[in-house]
Design a protein around this motif. Structure first.
Motif, PDB file in Angstrom:
ATOM      1  N   UNK A   1     -59.204  11.908 -16.218  1.00 48.42           N
ATOM      2  CA  UNK A   1     -58.326  12.803 -15.519  1.00 48.42           C
ATOM      3  C   UNK A   1     -59.061  14.128 -15.334  1.00 48.42           C
ATOM      4  N   UNK A   2     -58.967  14.680 -14.157  1.00 43.95           N
ATOM      5  CA  UNK A   2     -59.643  15.923 -13.805  1.00 43.95           C
ATOM      6  C   UNK A   2     -58.592  17.003 -13.562  1.00 43.95           C
ATOM      7  N   UNK A   3     -58.618  18.061 -14.368  1.00 45.47           N
ATOM      8  CA  UNK A   3     -57.653  19.150 -14.245  1.00 45.47           C
ATOM      9  C   UNK A   3     -58.369  20.472 -14.037  1.00 45.47           C
ATOM     10  N   UNK A   4     -57.871  21.258 -13.120  1.00 43.35           N
ATOM     11  CA  UNK A   4     -58.302  22.650 -13.006  1.00 43.35           C
ATOM     12  C   UNK A   4     -57.046  23.494 -12.899  1.00 43.35           C
ATOM     13  N   UNK A   5     -57.085  24.677 -13.460  1.00 44.69           N
ATOM     14  CA  UNK A   5     -55.887  25.496 -13.497  1.00 44.69           C
ATOM     15  C   UNK A   5     -55.979  26.768 -12.685  1.00 44.69           C
ATOM     16  N   UNK A   6     -57.138  27.059 -12.156  1.00 40.64           N
ATOM     17  CA  UNK A   6     -57.297  28.340 -11.471  1.00 40.64           C
ATOM     18  C   UNK A   6     -57.508  29.447 -12.484  1.00 40.64           C
ATOM     19  N   UNK A   7     -57.599  30.644 -12.020  1.00 36.38           N
ATOM     20  CA  UNK A   7     -57.834  31.781 -12.908  1.00 36.38           C
ATOM     21  C   UNK A   7     -56.516  32.494 -13.185  1.00 36.38           C
ATOM     22  N   UNK A   8     -55.604  31.777 -13.803  1.00 38.60           N
ATOM     23  CA  UNK A   8     -54.267  32.287 -14.079  1.00 38.60           C
ATOM     24  C   UNK A   8     -54.301  33.147 -15.347  1.00 38.60           C
ATOM     25  N   UNK A   9     -54.136  34.446 -15.173  1.00 36.63           N
ATOM     26  CA  UNK A   9     -54.212  35.366 -16.307  1.00 36.63           C
ATOM     27  C   UNK A   9     -52.971  35.330 -17.195  1.00 36.63           C
ATOM     28  N   UNK A  10     -51.933  34.615 -16.782  1.00 37.22           N
ATOM     29  CA  UNK A  10     -50.722  34.505 -17.601  1.00 37.22           C
ATOM     30  C   UNK A  10     -50.819  33.399 -18.648  1.00 37.22           C
ATOM     31  N   UNK A  11     -51.832  32.550 -18.543  1.00 34.03           N
ATOM     32  CA  UNK A  11     -51.959  31.413 -19.459  1.00 34.03           C
ATOM     33  C   UNK A  11     -53.063  31.686 -20.476  1.00 34.03           C
ATOM     34  N   UNK A  12     -52.740  31.469 -21.749  1.00 36.82           N
ATOM     35  CA  UNK A  12     -53.708  31.723 -22.806  1.00 36.82           C
ATOM     36  C   UNK A  12     -54.347  30.419 -23.282  1.00 36.82           C
ATOM     37  N   UNK A  13     -55.364  30.524 -24.134  1.00 33.25           N
ATOM     38  CA  UNK A  13     -56.036  29.310 -24.610  1.00 33.25           C
ATOM     39  C   UNK A  13     -55.093  28.320 -25.288  1.00 33.25           C
ATOM     40  N   UNK A  14     -54.087  28.831 -25.987  1.00 34.92           N
ATOM     41  CA  UNK A  14     -53.165  27.922 -26.667  1.00 34.92           C
ATOM     42  C   UNK A  14     -52.377  27.068 -25.684  1.00 34.92           C
ATOM     43  N   UNK A  15     -52.062  27.611 -24.517  1.00 31.99           N
ATOM     44  CA  UNK A  15     -51.384  26.826 -23.482  1.00 31.99           C
ATOM     45  C   UNK A  15     -52.239  25.616 -23.104  1.00 31.99           C
ATOM     46  N   UNK A  16     -53.514  25.857 -22.851  1.00 33.57           N
ATOM     47  CA  UNK A  16     -54.403  24.757 -22.454  1.00 33.57           C
ATOM     48  C   UNK A  16     -54.641  23.791 -23.609  1.00 33.57           C
ATOM     49  N   UNK A  17     -54.706  24.311 -24.839  1.00 27.59           N
ATOM     50  CA  UNK A  17     -54.875  23.440 -25.994  1.00 27.59           C
ATOM     51  C   UNK A  17     -53.678  22.504 -26.122  1.00 27.59           C
TER      52      UNK A  17
ATOM     53  N   UNK B   1     -60.685  13.204 -20.349  1.00 32.01           N
ATOM     54  CA  UNK B   1     -60.135  14.478 -19.882  1.00 32.01           C
ATOM     55  C   UNK B   1     -61.254  15.441 -19.500  1.00 32.01           C
ATOM     56  N   UNK B   2     -61.369  15.654 -18.213  1.00 28.32           N
ATOM     57  CA  UNK B   2     -62.332  16.608 -17.654  1.00 28.32           C
ATOM     58  C   UNK B   2     -61.491  17.746 -17.099  1.00 28.32           C
ATOM     59  N   UNK B   3     -61.637  18.931 -17.672  1.00 28.92           N
ATOM     60  CA  UNK B   3     -60.745  20.019 -17.284  1.00 28.92           C
ATOM     61  C   UNK B   3     -61.434  21.372 -17.378  1.00 28.92           C
ATOM     62  N   UNK B   4     -60.964  22.268 -16.569  1.00 35.53           N
ATOM     63  CA  UNK B   4     -61.378  23.664 -16.563  1.00 35.53           C
ATOM     64  C   UNK B   4     -62.821  23.846 -16.097  1.00 35.53           C
ATOM     65  N   UNK B   5     -62.994  24.836 -15.261  1.00 38.59           N
ATOM     66  CA  UNK B   5     -64.319  25.172 -14.749  1.00 38.59           C
ATOM     67  C   UNK B   5     -64.957  26.225 -15.656  1.00 38.59           C
ATOM     68  N   UNK B   6     -66.249  26.443 -15.471  1.00 44.35           N
ATOM     69  CA  UNK B   6     -66.943  27.455 -16.269  1.00 44.35           C
ATOM     70  C   UNK B   6     -66.302  28.841 -16.107  1.00 44.35           C
ATOM     71  N   UNK B   7     -65.938  29.280 -14.880  1.00 46.17           N
ATOM     72  CA  UNK B   7     -65.266  30.576 -14.767  1.00 46.17           C
ATOM     73  C   UNK B   7     -63.913  30.621 -15.488  1.00 46.17           C
TER      74      UNK B   7
END
Length: 67
Positions: A1-17, A32-38
């Motif tokens: 599964x490939x997920x990207x979330x964008x650069x959403x400043x309202x979401x913290x690391x715990x949300x993604x965890x 699970x392939x998710x999140x880009x380097x930026x």
């Protein structure tokens, strides 16, 4: 599964965890392939968490590769 979330400043690391852990729990067979380097860089900077620590937490939640 490939997920990207964008650069959403309202979401913290715990949300993604929690998101990754929930997906991994329900579908352990998925790669699970998710999140880009930026996205990772932004999360680390906003949370003042060292990059290595952030990656290890996400990996522990089920992250297997970066997008």
């Amino acid at each position: 599964m490939h997920l990207v979330g964008g650069l959403n400043t309202d979401l913290d690391p715990d949300y993604y965890r929690r998101l990754l852990a929930g997906i991994h729990e329900d579908f352990p067979e998925l790669f699970l392939k998710a999140l880009t380097a930026p996205e990772i860089d932004g999360l680390a900077k906003r949370s003042s968490m060292p990059l290595r620590e952030l990656l290890l937490k996400l990996r522990g939640a089920g992250l297997m590769g970066l997008a």
